[in-house]
Design an enzyme around this catalytic site. Structure first.
Site, PDB file in Angstrom:
ATOM      1  CE  LYS A   9     -47.594   1.341 -25.701  1.00 52.14           C
ATOM      2  NZ  LYS A   9     -48.329   2.959 -25.605  1.00 52.14           N
ATOM      3  CE1 TYR A  49     -50.689   3.278 -30.699  1.00 49.64           C
ATOM      4  CE2 TYR A  49     -48.727   2.296 -31.626  1.00 49.64           C
ATOM      5  CZ  TYR A  49     -49.799   2.746 -31.002  1.00 49.64           C
ATOM      6  OH  TYR A  49     -49.126   1.811 -29.911  1.00 49.64           O
ATOM      7  CG  ASN A 112     -48.844   3.870 -22.272  1.00 49.00           C
ATOM      8  OD1 ASN A 112     -47.717   3.012 -23.151  1.00 49.00           O
ATOM      9  ND2 ASN A 112     -49.323   4.306 -21.606  1.00 49.00           N
ATOM     10  CG  HIS A 115     -51.940  -0.794 -27.630  1.00 44.64           C
ATOM     11  ND1 HIS A 115     -52.110   0.227 -28.558  1.00 44.64           N
ATOM     12  CD2 HIS A 115     -52.724  -2.033 -28.090  1.00 44.64           C
ATOM     13  CE1 HIS A 115     -53.239   0.418 -29.166  1.00 44.64           C
ATOM     14  NE2 HIS A 115     -53.025  -1.595 -29.425  1.00 44.64           N
ATOM     15  CD  GLU A 126     -55.924  -1.736 -31.654  1.00 46.47           C
ATOM     16  OE1 GLU A 126     -55.343  -0.261 -31.335  1.00 46.47           O
ATOM     17  OE2 GLU A 126     -55.805  -2.231 -30.615  1.00 46.47           O
TER      18      GLU A 126
END
Length: 139
Positions: A9, A49, A112, A115, A126
């Site tokens: 990310k 998302y 975080n 992913h 995805e």
């Protein structure tokens, strides 16, 4: 052999963790068969998302994911989805096991670092979102 998608990310890219993330995956038996750096715009992040649309974190997540470049990759290996998720750790870094990427490097539940797909159907969607068949190189 199973395939999964992982993303370093924008916070992981900013912290120079691209190589560390790939190294962890490769050291644990996963092969990178597709890899590219992208810069999602807000619409692309919302599409990716879409499963979370309507949830309280949707707006901030899509804003964050369109805030800088990310590295998307397709990983292949035995139990690739489970293995990737174990290496990443729990979504909330405070709950992640010691030695996981999120425990070691993440700031919070949203920023975080990485992913990873959560199941075979999700992985198929995805992977197809970012890669076509000509961009995957199993070896």
């Amino acid at each position: 052999m199973q395939r999964t998608l992982s993303i370093v990310k924008p916070d992981g890219v900013k912290k120079n963790l691209i190589g560390e993330v790939i190294k962890r995956f490769e050291e644990n038996g996963l092969r990178v068969i597709g890899l590219k750096m992208i810069y999602m715009d807000k619409r692309e992040a919302e599409g990716f998302y879409a499963v979370h649309r309507g949830k309280p974190f949707y707006e901030s997540l899509t804003q964050f994911m369109s805030s800088g470049p990310s590295v998307v990759m397709v990983l292949e290996g035995d139990n690739a989805i489970l293995k990737t998720r174990e290496l990443m750790g729990a979504t909330d870094p405070r709950e992640a096991k010691e030695g996981t990427l999120r425990r070691q490097y993440a700031n919070n539940i949203e920023r975080n670092i990485v992913h990873g797909s959560d199941g075979p159907e999700t992985a198929a969607f995805e992977i197809g979102y970012f890669f076509n068949a000509l961009e995957l190189f199993p070896y």
